[in-house]
Enzyme design. Structure first.
Site, PDB file in Angstrom:
ATOM      1  N   ALA A 210       0.857  -1.187   0.000  1.00  0.00           N
ATOM      2  CA  ALA A 210       0.000   0.000   0.000  1.00  0.00           C
ATOM      3  C   ALA A 210       0.890   1.232   0.000  1.00  0.00           C
ATOM      4  O   ALA A 210       2.063   1.155   0.379  1.00  0.00           O
ATOM      5  CB  ALA A 210      -0.877  -0.015   1.242  1.00  0.00           C
TER       6      ALA A 210
ATOM      7  N   GLY B 288       0.523  -5.193   0.736  1.00  0.00           N
ATOM      8  CA  GLY B 288      -0.611  -5.206  -0.190  1.00  0.00           C
ATOM      9  C   GLY B 288      -0.258  -5.817  -1.527  1.00  0.00           C
ATOM     10  O   GLY B 288      -1.124  -6.350  -2.226  1.00  0.00           O
TER      11      GLY B 288
ATOM     12  N   GLU C 297      -0.582  -9.443  -0.948  1.00  0.00           N
ATOM     13  CA  GLU C 297      -2.016  -9.712  -0.808  1.00  0.00           C
ATOM     14  C   GLU C 297      -2.699  -9.735  -2.183  1.00  0.00           C
ATOM     15  O   GLU C 297      -3.599 -10.533  -2.425  1.00  0.00           O
ATOM     16  CB  GLU C 297      -2.643  -8.670   0.122  1.00  0.00           C
ATOM     17  CG  GLU C 297      -2.195  -8.827   1.576  1.00  0.00           C
ATOM     18  CD  GLU C 297      -2.642  -7.689   2.458  1.00  0.00           C
ATOM     19  OE1 GLU C 297      -3.359  -7.961   3.440  1.00  0.00           O
ATOM     20  OE2 GLU C 297      -2.297  -6.528   2.156  1.00  0.00           O
TER      21      GLU C 297
HETATM   22  N1  T1G Z   1       4.621   3.251  -0.263  1.00  0.00           N
HETATM   23  C1  T1G Z   1       5.126   4.432  -0.681  1.00  0.00           C
HETATM   24  N2  T1G Z   1       6.450   4.656  -0.978  1.00  0.00           N
HETATM   25  C2  T1G Z   1       7.257   3.613  -0.844  1.00  0.00           C
HETATM   26  C3  T1G Z   1       6.806   2.336  -0.406  1.00  0.00           C
HETATM   27  C4  T1G Z   1       5.414   2.176  -0.121  1.00  0.00           C
HETATM   28  N3  T1G Z   1       4.901   1.015   0.273  1.00  0.00           N
HETATM   29  N4  T1G Z   1       7.876   1.515  -0.363  1.00  0.00           N
HETATM   30  C5  T1G Z   1       8.944   2.238  -0.763  1.00  0.00           C
HETATM   31  N5  T1G Z   1       8.585   3.486  -1.046  1.00  0.00           N
HETATM   32  C6  T1G Z   1       9.446   4.571  -1.519  1.00  0.00           C
HETATM   33  C7  T1G Z   1      10.542   4.918  -0.518  1.00  0.00           C
HETATM   34  O1  T1G Z   1      10.088   5.790   0.474  1.00  0.00           O
HETATM   35  C8  T1G Z   1      11.585   5.546  -1.427  1.00  0.00           C
HETATM   36  O2  T1G Z   1      11.156   6.840  -1.677  1.00  0.00           O
HETATM   37  C9  T1G Z   1      11.447   4.747  -2.718  1.00  0.00           C
HETATM   38  O3  T1G Z   1      10.149   4.131  -2.651  1.00  0.00           O
HETATM   39  C10 T1G Z   1      12.480   3.665  -2.854  1.00  0.00           C
HETATM   40  O4  T1G Z   1      12.460   2.904  -1.678  1.00  0.00           O
HETATM   41  C11 T1G Z   1      -2.827  -3.101   3.000  1.00  0.00           C
HETATM   42  C12 T1G Z   1      -1.193  -1.705   4.693  1.00  0.00           C
HETATM   43  C13 T1G Z   1      10.309  -2.040  -1.616  1.00  0.00           C
HETATM   44  C14 T1G Z   1      12.132  -3.273  -0.540  1.00  0.00           C
HETATM   45  O5  T1G Z   1       6.445  -2.162   4.082  1.00  0.00           O
HETATM   46  O6  T1G Z   1      10.664  -2.337   2.065  1.00  0.00           O
HETATM   47  O7  T1G Z   1       0.886  -2.849   2.267  1.00  0.00           O
HETATM   48  O8  T1G Z   1      12.805   8.031  -0.356  1.00  0.00           O
HETATM   49  O9  T1G Z   1      14.770   3.493  -0.897  1.00  0.00           O
HETATM   50  O10 T1G Z   1      16.069  -0.024  -1.000  1.00  0.00           O
HETATM   51  O11 T1G Z   1      -1.711  -4.815   4.026  1.00  0.00           O
HETATM   52  O12 T1G Z   1      11.243   0.248  -0.084  1.00  0.00           O
HETATM   53  O13 T1G Z   1      13.154   7.680  -2.775  1.00  0.00           O
HETATM   54  O14 T1G Z   1      11.339   9.227  -1.961  1.00  0.00           O
HETATM   55  O15 T1G Z   1      13.465   1.657   0.226  1.00  0.00           O
HETATM   56  O16 T1G Z   1      15.159  -0.575  -3.309  1.00  0.00           O
HETATM   57  C15 T1G Z   1       3.940  -2.755   3.178  1.00  0.00           C
HETATM   58  C16 T1G Z   1       8.207  -0.982   2.178  1.00  0.00           C
HETATM   59  C17 T1G Z   1       3.208  -1.462   3.176  1.00  0.00           C
HETATM   60  C18 T1G Z   1       7.489  -2.246   1.944  1.00  0.00           C
HETATM   61  C19 T1G Z   1      12.599  -1.250  -1.946  1.00  0.00           C
HETATM   62  N6  T1G Z   1       5.129  -2.636   2.365  1.00  0.00           N
HETATM   63  N7  T1G Z   1       9.273  -0.765   1.217  1.00  0.00           N
HETATM   64  O17 T1G Z   1      13.776  -0.984  -1.265  1.00  0.00           O
HETATM   65  O18 T1G Z   1      14.323   1.364  -2.132  1.00  0.00           O
HETATM   66  S1  T1G Z   1       1.806  -1.552   4.227  1.00  0.00           S
HETATM   67  C20 T1G Z   1       6.301  -2.343   2.893  1.00  0.00           C
HETATM   68  C21 T1G Z   1      10.428  -1.447   1.271  1.00  0.00           C
HETATM   69  C22 T1G Z   1       0.673  -2.488   3.356  1.00  0.00           C
HETATM   70  C23 T1G Z   1      -1.483  -3.663   3.283  1.00  0.00           C
HETATM   71  C24 T1G Z   1      -0.588  -2.819   4.087  1.00  0.00           C
HETATM   72  C25 T1G Z   1      11.491  -1.034   0.300  1.00  0.00           C
HETATM   73  C26 T1G Z   1      11.581  -1.918  -0.955  1.00  0.00           C
HETATM   74  P1  T1G Z   1      12.150   7.993  -1.706  1.00  0.00           P
HETATM   75  P2  T1G Z   1      13.821   2.378  -1.007  1.00  0.00           P
HETATM   76  P3  T1G Z   1      14.929  -0.076  -1.975  1.00  0.00           P
END
Ligand code: T1G
Length: 703
Positions: A67, A106, A109
């Site tokens: 998400a 998500g 999911e």
């Molecule tokens: N939403 C928005 N921005 C995101 C994002 C996300 N989920 N994930 C990463 N970014 C942005 C991040 O801030 C950065 O931005 C850029 O992407 C590159 O990320 C309903 C509620 C995917 C493994 O927890 O673990 O789904 O700083 O520097 O090292 O159940 O990002 O450049 O402006 O980290 O290659 C669950 C979180 C959400 C995954 C990539 N998902 N992301 O790593 O790049 S909750 C997560 C990561 C959810 C549902 C629920 C990592 C990555 P900027 P990065 P990276």
């Protein structure tokens, strides 16, 4: 360009298969526009008579990373992801998820709502919501157990760990690993499902399971979480899949997700997620291009030097290591090889990858081996004269334009730089032990360090999987300066009636992985002893000296785990209170005539946190750190401050600075000079403001 204007979801025809592509850089987060686009695409494909099957995939490096975190805390926008996924699952035509890179939260999911999942061999899937203080909120806790069983789903949702393609296939959550082009393979796979019964995860019942095993799994996850609540709740929500029909389980999951979304822990962890990514964007190097770094040199292959070499080789860099002698080089080579040998033995890496590591590293005792290196990191003994001599020689040998970095954890980088004769090329790169594991890296900017040298340190950090925070020069930079401030406070408490084990327990219950006395035993008491002896001549006699007990332990040769005894003893490797230490404490307290008093755990925690926040504010005032988030990131990733508290600055704002100031004043009254409230905190508390309200540069002006 708004979401509405971007085409975030496209549909392409591959014969009778509709390929739905999600294209929302950088990580294809399921923002409102993506959800809407998906809903439309699946409806259109469903209604299109030419379409017999559907494949969903992502453009760019990843499938979908979850998400959109930026939408959290704002009014929810329709359609909800849960509804879109239910529509996908309800499709009368087979829908296959083609997963490459990561499918997280998500994103996973979404894949679970599809009728089958084809993974690229390098793909990873997972439910990391717990790392944001949340639980899956779009069906993950209800669909996953129906596919892989309750206990395994508790593990994945409760730990937030990523699962690679091979394990996903073994678990039965992946139906195939692609051979060749993923989209083509998935398209053929989907075509092969046409006319066959459609398998919907929500329609399945979780396999029979052992209740006790499930409860034990949740208890183990909860214990490891040390006060963070979402891991336990994720496990308990997965258990509902065994008790409730899918739709009811889904509704309960959603309600719990929304509750956690509003929780302090999740706000703290979402802040920490963003802070970790914001930290390397230090204002002073904005727009500054780093120098090119292809090859690295390391001086010294002791514990730190060896760990740094491993980190760079793991990052794909050719590394040349220089030690003082052939014997020292041989010992260093063993240290460097050790983690890779362990990984080979555990099957984490294969023989080819192991051999490739060896090809990237060379070690010897000839300094000229680093003459052609773009970046040279010194990790020799923590003594100024030794560091200066090393930099005098490096300054002469290293090629023009090479970056010279010192791994000192306390010493003046400016002074070290002067010794090289080229202070503009000199920065600090303070790694944390073990350097191949710990992600924190303090990049120290000395007065004469050129900005592109600092920018190079920061860009290198990302390339070796580290989180860089830029800091100025003072004794101990950000992290060790704050540690050196609060550590004596707990020594005082021990002289005045608290026990090391009570203090460790209080801070471990607070959320630290390990209490200060256990950490001292792990790191070795001799390091602090050497530093105290080095500083003895310049120590301020007005300040209370509370390290007498620690000195006595060292005089007895009790250096901690490495000697089997320190503050604790370790029979069978188990941390155990030693009556000899208890007696020594009583003896020294009596010698010093210290009045004994009671230290409830709550007081220990309040005072330690107050001391951390107070010194951190002075670090901001002195411009050593430019932003509160820099301090939070260092304390979380370098010193184990509980991430679910967001770090000391975020937590202080959450508590309210007027309350923290009261704790600081209580600590000052107890500990005396050196613990006076920081000007910045007094001002902010008076104005009912927080650290988050600070304008750039305002803290330094408060000094
Ligand atoms: N939403 C928005 N921005 C995101 C994002 C996300 N989920 N994930 C990463 N970014 C942005 C991040 O801030 C950065 O931005 C850029 O992407 C590159 O990320 C309903 C509620 C995917 C493994 O927890 O673990 O789904 O700083 O520097 O090292 O159940 O990002 O450049 O402006 O980290 O290659 C669950 C979180 C959400 C995954 C990539 N998902 N992301 O790593 O790049 S909750 C997560 C990561 C959810 C549902 C629920 C990592 C990555 P900027 P990065 P990276």
């Amino acid at each position: 360009m708004t979401d509405a204007e971007k085409q975030l979801v496209r549909r392409e025809a591959r014969g009778n298969v509709a390929l739905i592509l999600i294209d929302n850089p950088p990580v294809n987060a399921t923002s409102q526009g993506v959800r809407e686009g998906l809903a439309k695409a699946i409806a259109a494909a469903g209604a299109d008579p030419a379409v017999a099957a559907i494949v969903i995939t992502g453009e760019g490096r990843n499938f979908v990373a979850g998400a959109d975190i930026r939408e959290f805390g704002k009014p929810p926008l329709k359609p909800a992801l849960t509804e879109v996924l239910n529509d996908i699952e309800a499709s009368g035509k087979p829908v296959v998820a083609a997963v490459h890179g990561v499918a997280l939260g998500g994103g996973f999911e979404l894949a679970l709502a599809c009728h089958a999942r084809v993974l690229d061999p390098q793909a990873h899937v997972g439910l990391p919501e717990v790392k944001l203080g949340l639980i899956p909120g779009a069906g993950g806790t209800q669909r996953l157990p129906r596919l892989i069983g309750i206990v395994k789903a508790i593990d994945i949702a409760g730990t937030g760990r990523q699962v690679n393609a091979k394990e996903a296939l073994g678990l039965g959550v992946a139906d195939a690993i692609a051979d060749g082009d993923l989209k083509e393979f998935a398209t053929d796979f989907a075509r092969g499902l046409v006319g066959k019964p459609i398998r919907r995860a929500s329609a399945a019942a979780p396999a029979p399971f052992d209740q006790e095993e499930a409860k034990a799994a949740i208890a183990a996850i909860d214990k490891k979480a040390r006060g963070q609540i979402s891991p336990r709740i994720a496990g308990e929500t997965v258990l509902l899949a065994a008790k409730l029909p899918f739709s009811e389980g889904l509704a309960r999951e959603r309600a719990t997700f929304l509750e956690l979304l509003a929780s302090g822990q999740s706000k703290a962890m979402r802040y920490a997620f963003v802070a970790e990514r914001e930290a390397p964007r230090a204002p002073q190097i904005e727009g500054v291009a780093p120098r090119k770094v292809a090859r690295v040199g390391i001086i010294g292959a002791g514990t730190m030097g060896a760990g740094i070499a491993v980190a760079f080789v793991d990052g794909g860099f050719p590394v040349s290591v220089v030690e003082t002698s052939a014997e020292a080089a041989a010992a260093g080579a063993k240290r460097i090889a050790a983690p890779w040998d362990r990984h080979l033995a555990s099957g984490r890496i294969g023989a080819a990858e192991r051999a490739a590591k060896d090809k990237l590293v060379s070690i010897g005792s000839d300094l000229s081996a680093i003459a052609d290196r773009d970046l040279i990191i010194e990790a020799v003994f923590e003594e100024m004269p030794i560091k200066q001599e090393t930099f005098r020689r490096l300054g002469a040998v290293a090629k023009p334009g090479a970056i010279l970095a010192t791994n000192t954890s306390y010493l003046d980088v400016g002074q070290i730089g002067e010794a090289s004769g080229r202070p503009g090329d000199v920065i600090g790169m303070h790694f944390f032990s073990p350097a191949n594991i710990m992600r924190m890296l303090e990049v120290v900017q000395a007065p004469k360090s050129q900005l592109d040298a600092v920018a190079t340190g920061v860009s290198i950090a990302k390339r070796i999987g580290k989180i860089a925070v830029v800091c100025g020069v003072c004794d101990g930079f950000i992290g060790n300066r704050i540690l050196a401030h609060w550590r004596p406070l707990v020594d005082m408490m021990v002289e005045d009636g608290a026990t090391p084990q009570a203090i460790d327990a209080a801070l471990e219950n607070f959320g630290f992985a390990m209490g200060p006395f256990a950490v001292a035993d792990l790191a070795g008491l001799d390091i602090g002893w050497a530093r105290r002896k080095r500083l003895a001549a310049t120590r301020d006699p007005a300040l209370r000296y509370a390290s007498t007990i620690a000195d006595r332990l060292c005089e007895l040769g009790r250096f901690g785990q490495k000697t089997g005894a320190g503050w604790y003893v370790y029979p069978g490797g188990k941390r155990t209170v030693d009556p000899e230490v208890t007696a020594l404490i009583e003896k020294v307290s009596a010698e010093k005539g210290r009045m004994q008093r009671d230290f409830p755990a709550e007081t220990i925690v309040r005072m330690v946190r107050a001391a951390i926040v107070n010194e951190a504010a002075k670090v901001l005032q002195d411009g050593i750190a430019r932003r509160p988030l820099d301090i939070d990131v260092v304390l979380i990733h370098g010193y184990g401050y509980p991430v679910w508290r967001g770090g000391p600055m975020f937590e202080a704002d959450a508590i309210g600075l007027e309350h923290v100031l009261a704790d600081i004043e209580e600590t000052h009254a107890y500990a005396g000079d050196g613990y006076e409230p920081a000007r910045l905190i007094v001002d902010l508390a008076r104005d009912k403001r927080g650290f988050a309200d600070l304008a750039p540069g305002e803290a330094e002006r408060a000094a």
